[in-house]
Design an enzyme around this catalytic site. Structure first.
Site, short mmCIF file in Angstrom:
data_model
loop_
_atom_site.label_atom_id
_atom_site.label_comp_id
_atom_site.label_asym_id
_atom_site.label_seq_id
_atom_site.Cartn_x
_atom_site.Cartn_y
_atom_site.Cartn_z
N ASN A 286 -17.12 -86.86 46.74
CA ASN A 286 -16.93 -86.95 45.29
C ASN A 286 -16.83 -85.52 44.71
OD1 ASN A 286 -19.74 -86.30 45.67
ND2 ASN A 286 -20.07 -86.92 43.55
N CYS A 288 -18.61 -83.41 43.06
CA CYS A 288 -19.69 -82.42 43.19
C CYS A 288 -20.27 -82.31 44.58
CB CYS A 288 -20.78 -82.74 42.18
SG CYS A 288 -20.24 -82.52 40.49
N GLU A 290 -22.10 -84.36 46.54
CA GLU A 290 -23.34 -84.98 47.02
C GLU A 290 -23.11 -86.32 47.69
OE1 GLU A 290 -23.11 -86.45 42.69
OE2 GLU A 290 -22.48 -84.73 43.89
#
Length: 600
Positions: A286, A288, A290
């Site tokens: 995704n 970011c 994580e």
């Protein structure tokens, strides 16, 4: 101060309006709306579960992902999921523009997306069956960037995307340099997919072949067979050219040092540690980072707000309320599992994969503030050990809760007992939990992730974000309003506000640390100490001073790989992206994504 920005964020991002009229009159109405929506997945005792979920949310104990807060219990045609990875891009004009359409639909419903562009032919590559010359992955990324700007061009949110490319793709050097000019691909975060084999080649200063699958009409024989996204097994490949591995690594590092892009994802670590390695190969995350996900994978997020679990802060009796943290962890798992069943999905394929795996991403926010309230330095061994104890508690309680859900509701559809239990992460669980999984299965394939939580942390009174240190005790933030205009707010750190409320202007103890006064190595040590307890991944930015030596910077990435991290992201102030926050010039850009663009 911070209360002002909290109210602004609620009003512009999460408060429910119908036909211009506020349905949520106060924050408690938002909690009740979201709690009731999550309780709809229960087959009985819906009222009781609504009350339990409300108690979990009340007073910001648990912060669901922003898509849940904004969309749950409303009549809006939106998804409640924060994170998506899109399907494999077929290397054809039809395939490329079909993928572009899917991304537009997903982002329009509120999801951030990730893409692996490695399937696209390198620049100058000739398709023998058509005689056309490829323009390369980076050229098509510009189309995605323009689409994102158009689809989400107004209001208080902006689109966010992740683009990845293999370290052996022939266009890797162009990809590395793609964001070195200000204003280019601004809606993308970039990450290079780095393999163990490449890191070994860097250490040996060996040659590194840049390769691509062989065109079926190519009269020349294949040079080797390799695994490649979009193919179910090894595929014949051609060596397009060869570079020195160490030189390519230096290019990646120099670009990251000077421009904060690209990051790196250690794909072998990601796939070895994947609980579903028996059915997935992951090459994207995704926006970011994580949540590493397979094609059409999805995940919904939520974070426990750790300062709410500290009793008697700043005193000799300061302690974590473990009983409350354990109880809320189990309730939060059920809440996020229910979201899978009550959410809309942008694409049928997303729904099919998510209901098959039932991935969730439960994490924490406010870690740094919690450590401060306990009197612990972020960069100390005791601080890191306390953080690890919290994450171990979270892991064990989350897995126990998911096992109980499997007993009550059935395990996730993709569950294969022998293969799942063979996962390295599962094998590190306490034997008691492994035994229970053998007996009953488990409801969710993955349970834990550490998101950046920038927006929801501001909503909760400006607690420190995720597992990041406090950036500054006081700073200015720019935040979009619903008209798409920026408003400026002065914010104060939550722990500092709490200290002032009880101690006035008493000098601050040395455990009030801020990000730029923590050595980069200590940033990385915190991430490394917590990663073993997180089955998805960790969004963490290692802040690097502007005068930090380049060779020491490169060593950080070597250490990140050697420490078993799934990825590494650093930030050093630079002319293109500026500073993350500023106390004097109202700057809030971030190379990962601003709070207007992040998925929470």
């Amino acid at each position: 101060m911070s209360d002002d920005i909290s109210a602004h964020i609620w009003n512009t991002k999460y408060r429910y309006y119908r036909d211009g009229t506020a349905v949520d009159r106060v924050m408690a109405d938002t909690w009740q709306r979201v709690a009731l929506a999550a309780a709809q997945a229960e087959s009985h005792d819906i009222d009781a579960w609504q009350q339990r979920f409300y108690q979990l949310l009340d007073d910001f104990h648990f912060l669901p992902g922003g898509r849940i807060l904004a969309g749950a219990g409303t009549d809006m045609d939106v998804t409640l999921f924060n994170c998506f990875v899109m399907g494999t891009i077929d290397d054809s004009m039809d395939g490329i523009f079909d993928a572009l359409k899917e991304a537009a639909i997903t982002m329009q419903q509120g999801g951030g997306v990730g893409y692996d562009f490695s399937t696209l032919r390198p620049r100058g590559f000739v398709a023998h069956h058509r005689g056309t010359v490829a323009s390369g992955p980076v050229s098509f990324m510009r189309i995605w960037d323009a689409m994102c700007a158009t689809v989400l061009s107004t209001g208080a949110r902006r689109g966010a995307m992740m683009a990845t490319l293999r370290c052996d793709h022939p266009d890797i050097e162009e990809f590395i340099q793609a964001k070195q000019q200000a204003g280019t691909l601004t809606r993308f975060n970039l990450s290079v997919l780095v393999s163990d084999k490449f890191m070994q080649a860097v250490s040996a200063d060996a040659d590194w072949p840049l390769i691509f699958p062989r065109d079926e009409q190519d009269p020349e024989p294949a040079d080797l067979h390799c695994e490649w996204p979009g193919y179910s097994g090894p595929v014949p490949c051609r060596i397009v050219r060869t570079v020195r591995a160490r030189r390519l690594w230096q290019q990646i590092m120099r670009s990251t040092y000077e421009y904060a892009e690209p990051g790196v994802l250690f794909t072998d670590h990601i796939n070895r540690e994947n609980n579903l390695q028996y059915r997935e190969t992951i090459t994207a995350t995704n926006p970011c980072g994580e949540i590493p996900l397979p094609p059409y994978g999805a995940c919904n997020l939520g974070s426990l707000n750790l300062p709410r679990y500290i009793d008697a802060p700043f005193s000799e009796k300061a302690a974590i309320n473990w009983a409350k943290l354990q109880h809320h962890t189990r309730t939060a798992v059920r809440f996020l599992d229910n979201i899978i069943d009550v959410s809309r999905y942008p694409l049928v394929r997303h729904q099919a994969y998510e209901t098959g795996s039932r991935r969730i991403g439960l994490g924490v926010t406010g870690l740094a503030d919690a450590l401060i309230m306990l009197g612990l330095r972020y960069d100390s061994d005791t601080g890191r050990q306390q953080a690890a104890d919290i994450l171990q508690c979270l892991r064990d309680e989350a897995y126990a809760a998911s096992i109980e859900l499997a007993r009550e509701k059935t395990p996730f559809a993709f569950y294969q007992p022998q293969a799942y239990l063979h996962s390295p992460f599962i094998q590190r669980l306490p034997e008691k939990l492994q035994k229970l999984i053998r007996q009953h299965g488990i409801r969710n394939s993955h349970l834990l992730a550490i998101a950046p939580t920038g927006t929801i942390s501001l909503l909760a009174g400006n607690v420190s974000s995720g597992i990041e240190p406090v950036y500054d005790l006081q700073a200015n933030r720019q935040v979009l309003d619903q008209a798409g205009e920026f408003q400026n707010f002065q914010v104060r750190d939550y722990a500092w506000q709490s200290w002032q409320a009880s101690h006035g202007d008493t000098p601050l103890p040395d455990y009030f640390q801020t990000a730029l006064h923590i050595a980069p190595e200590d940033h990385l040590k915190m991430q490394a100490q917590l990663q073993p307890y997180v089955d998805n991944a960790i969004s963490k930015t290692i802040n690097v001073p502007q005068d930090y030596p380049f060779e020491a910077f490169v060593d950080l990435y070597r250490l990140a790989h050697d420490s078993g991290l799934k990825g590494c992201t650093t930030y050093r102030p630079n002319p293109v992206t500026g500073a993350i926050l500023s106390s004097d010039d109202i700057q809030s850009t971030h190379h990962c994504c601003s709070i207007e663009r992040e998925a929470d």
